[in-house]
Write a protein that holds these residues in place. Sequence first.
Motif, PDB file in Angstrom:
ATOM      1  N   ASP A   1       0.816  -1.216   0.000  1.00 42.76           N
ATOM      2  CA  ASP A   1       0.000   0.000   0.000  1.00 42.76           C
ATOM      3  C   ASP A   1       0.851   1.267   0.000  1.00 42.76           C
ATOM      4  N   LEU A   2       2.141   1.119   0.267  1.00 42.53           N
ATOM      5  CA  LEU A   2       3.034   2.281   0.294  1.00 42.53           C
ATOM      6  C   LEU A   2       3.361   2.787  -1.103  1.00 42.53           C
ATOM      7  N   ASN A   3       3.121   1.975  -2.107  1.00 36.59           N
ATOM      8  CA  ASN A   3       3.353   2.422  -3.482  1.00 36.59           C
ATOM      9  C   ASN A   3       2.483   3.639  -3.755  1.00 36.59           C
ATOM     10  N   SER A   4       3.120   4.705  -4.219  1.00 35.61           N
ATOM     11  CA  SER A   4       2.482   6.017  -4.479  1.00 35.61           C
ATOM     12  C   SER A   4       2.207   6.801  -3.203  1.00 35.61           C
ATOM     13  N   LYS A   5       2.602   6.254  -2.026  1.00 40.26           N
ATOM     14  CA  LYS A   5       2.455   6.984  -0.763  1.00 40.26           C
ATOM     15  C   LYS A   5       3.801   7.612  -0.379  1.00 40.26           C
ATOM     16  N   LYS A   6       3.737   8.569   0.547  1.00 43.32           N
ATOM     17  CA  LYS A   6       4.954   9.220   1.028  1.00 43.32           C
ATOM     18  C   LYS A   6       5.439   8.524   2.299  1.00 43.32           C
ATOM     19  N   LEU A   7       6.614   7.929   2.204  1.00 42.48           N
ATOM     20  CA  LEU A   7       7.212   7.177   3.309  1.00 42.48           C
ATOM     21  C   LEU A   7       8.366   7.962   3.906  1.00 42.48           C
ATOM     22  N   CYS A   8       8.406   8.049   5.212  1.00 43.72           N
ATOM     23  CA  CYS A   8       9.468   8.806   5.891  1.00 43.72           C
ATOM     24  C   CYS A   8      10.337   7.899   6.757  1.00 43.72           C
ATOM     25  N   SER A   9      11.624   8.193   6.794  1.00 42.12           N
ATOM     26  CA  SER A   9      12.534   7.556   7.740  1.00 42.12           C
ATOM     27  C   SER A   9      13.736   8.478   7.918  1.00 42.12           C
ATOM     28  N   VAL A  10      14.641   8.078   8.803  1.00 44.13           N
ATOM     29  CA  VAL A  10      15.783   8.943   9.071  1.00 44.13           C
ATOM     30  C   VAL A  10      16.874   8.713   8.029  1.00 44.13           C
ATOM     31  N   THR A  11      17.689   9.693   7.833  1.00 41.20           N
ATOM     32  CA  THR A  11      18.784   9.621   6.866  1.00 41.20           C
ATOM     33  C   THR A  11      19.691   8.435   7.178  1.00 41.20           C
ATOM     34  N   GLY A  12      20.000   7.647   6.168  1.00 39.99           N
ATOM     35  CA  GLY A  12      20.873   6.492   6.349  1.00 39.99           C
ATOM     36  C   GLY A  12      20.179   5.247   6.848  1.00 39.99           C
ATOM     37  N   SER A  13      18.863   5.289   6.955  1.00 35.20           N
ATOM     38  CA  SER A  13      18.107   4.158   7.495  1.00 35.20           C
ATOM     39  C   SER A  13      18.111   2.969   6.536  1.00 35.20           C
ATOM     40  N   THR A  14      18.504   1.807   7.047  1.00 38.94           N
ATOM     41  CA  THR A  14      18.434   0.588   6.237  1.00 38.94           C
ATOM     42  C   THR A  14      16.986   0.130   6.102  1.00 38.94           C
ATOM     43  N   SER A  15      16.152   0.475   7.092  1.00 39.12           N
ATOM     44  CA  SER A  15      14.734   0.100   7.050  1.00 39.12           C
ATOM     45  C   SER A  15      14.053   0.726   5.848  1.00 39.12           C
ATOM     46  N   ALA A  16      14.293   2.009   5.633  1.00 40.47           N
ATOM     47  CA  ALA A  16      13.665   2.718   4.524  1.00 40.47           C
ATOM     48  C   ALA A  16      14.119   2.139   3.187  1.00 40.47           C
ATOM     49  N   GLN A  17      15.407   1.870   3.063  1.00 39.61           N
ATOM     50  CA  GLN A  17      15.925   1.306   1.820  1.00 39.61           C
ATOM     51  C   GLN A  17      15.352  -0.086   1.564  1.00 39.61           C
ATOM     52  N   ASN A  18      15.144  -0.846   2.615  1.00 41.00           N
ATOM     53  CA  ASN A  18      14.559  -2.179   2.514  1.00 41.00           C
ATOM     54  C   ASN A  18      13.176  -2.105   1.867  1.00 41.00           C
ATOM     55  N   VAL A  19      12.388  -1.123   2.299  1.00 37.59           N
ATOM     56  CA  VAL A  19      11.048  -0.933   1.733  1.00 37.59           C
ATOM     57  C   VAL A  19      11.144  -0.452   0.287  1.00 37.59           C
ATOM     58  N   LYS A  20      11.947   0.559   0.079  1.00 38.88           N
ATOM     59  CA  LYS A  20      12.043   1.199  -1.243  1.00 38.88           C
ATOM     60  C   LYS A  20      12.594   0.243  -2.311  1.00 38.88           C
ATOM     61  N   GLU A  21      13.599  -0.526  -1.946  1.00 38.65           N
ATOM     62  CA  GLU A  21      14.265  -1.368  -2.939  1.00 38.65           C
ATOM     63  C   GLU A  21      13.585  -2.718  -3.141  1.00 38.65           C
ATOM     64  N   LYS A  22      12.959  -3.235  -2.087  1.00 33.02           N
ATOM     65  CA  LYS A  22      12.452  -4.605  -2.169  1.00 33.02           C
ATOM     66  C   LYS A  22      10.935  -4.732  -2.082  1.00 33.02           C
ATOM     67  N   LEU A  23      10.300  -3.897  -1.267  1.00 31.83           N
ATOM     68  CA  LEU A  23       8.905  -4.157  -0.909  1.00 31.83           C
ATOM     69  C   LEU A  23       7.894  -3.234  -1.573  1.00 31.83           C
ATOM     70  N   ALA A  24       8.249  -1.965  -1.716  1.00 30.82           N
ATOM     71  CA  ALA A  24       7.334  -0.997  -2.339  1.00 30.82           C
ATOM     72  C   ALA A  24       8.150  -0.005  -3.162  1.00 30.82           C
ATOM     73  N   PRO A  25       8.627  -0.439  -4.331  1.00 32.29           N
ATOM     74  CA  PRO A  25       9.557   0.384  -5.126  1.00 32.29           C
ATOM     75  C   PRO A  25       8.978   1.716  -5.606  1.00 32.29           C
ATOM     76  N   LYS A  26       7.659   1.837  -5.623  1.00 31.53           N
ATOM     77  CA  LYS A  26       7.050   3.082  -6.091  1.00 31.53           C
ATOM     78  C   LYS A  26       6.735   4.050  -4.951  1.00 31.53           C
ATOM     79  N   ALA A  27       7.153   3.688  -3.751  1.00 28.10           N
ATOM     80  CA  ALA A  27       6.936   4.588  -2.611  1.00 28.10           C
ATOM     81  C   ALA A  27       7.778   5.849  -2.786  1.00 28.10           C
TER      82      ALA A  27
END
Length: 276
Positions: A142-168
């Motif tokens: 559901d994060l695809n096309s949504k605005k996702l926030c995390s802290v700079t350098g976060s591996t959690s955010a990259q995990n979502v962006k690269e693997k789980l919701a690439p259109k976030a």
Amino acid sequence: MKLRKVSTAVVAVASLSLALSACGGEKGGKGKDGDKIVIGIKYDQPGMGLKTQDGKFTGFDVDVARYVAKELGYTEDKIEFKQAPSAERENLISNGDVKFVAGTYTINDKRKAKVDFAGPYFMAHQDLLVRADDNTITKVEDLNSKKLCSVTGSTSAQNVKEKLAPKANLQTLGGYSECLNGLENKAVDALTTDGTILAGYAAQKENQGKFKLVGLKLSDEPYGIGLKKGDKDLQSKINAALEKMQKDGSWQKAVEANLGPANYKADPAPAITEKG
């Protein structure tokens, strides 16, 4: 004759200095008088490890650290907490600046090359935090096309962006508080990191009722207590303390007290696997 006396005096002073150094300057996380224990924790994670404005220390990790220290023979007044930012944890341990670190410290092979762990004492998972009235995000896709926030350098955010919701639409900010402000003001739609950290922020008095955890398990994050590599005796003693904390109910009480207000559903206490 005078030269001999001077030489003897110099040797005596040098010997005394060395003796005092050995006594007073001992590292390994002890204070100068040798009867304190220095423990590394986080200072900026509500619910897990937080230094409050009045100088007190609260959080689940802090409760675990205090319990372990007590089992090691240290009374409350002999415990000294030291800030242990994520990037500095291994250095603090290796240099002997702390005896051990309890600070949302995920056990992994890269870290085990530098330090040893006791535990794990908690199994966390990456999750999402959304506004309490938002029912549009129930799964990571559901994060695809949504605005996702995390802290700079976060591996959690990259995990979502690269693997789980690439259109976030990933936005990284300097700290979790900034992401929370953005979430409250509808500038972003979700915040991601370990669920424990999210629950801690959501449970703060000023945030209660504003946010909710989606309840996903996007990763496994086994939290362990980091200690100097090769210190099998300390590892064994900490493991024994953690097992006792689980059995006597103190572990569950600490979970409920620190993460309960955010309705965080913790996994059962994990089996201890980090043994010498």
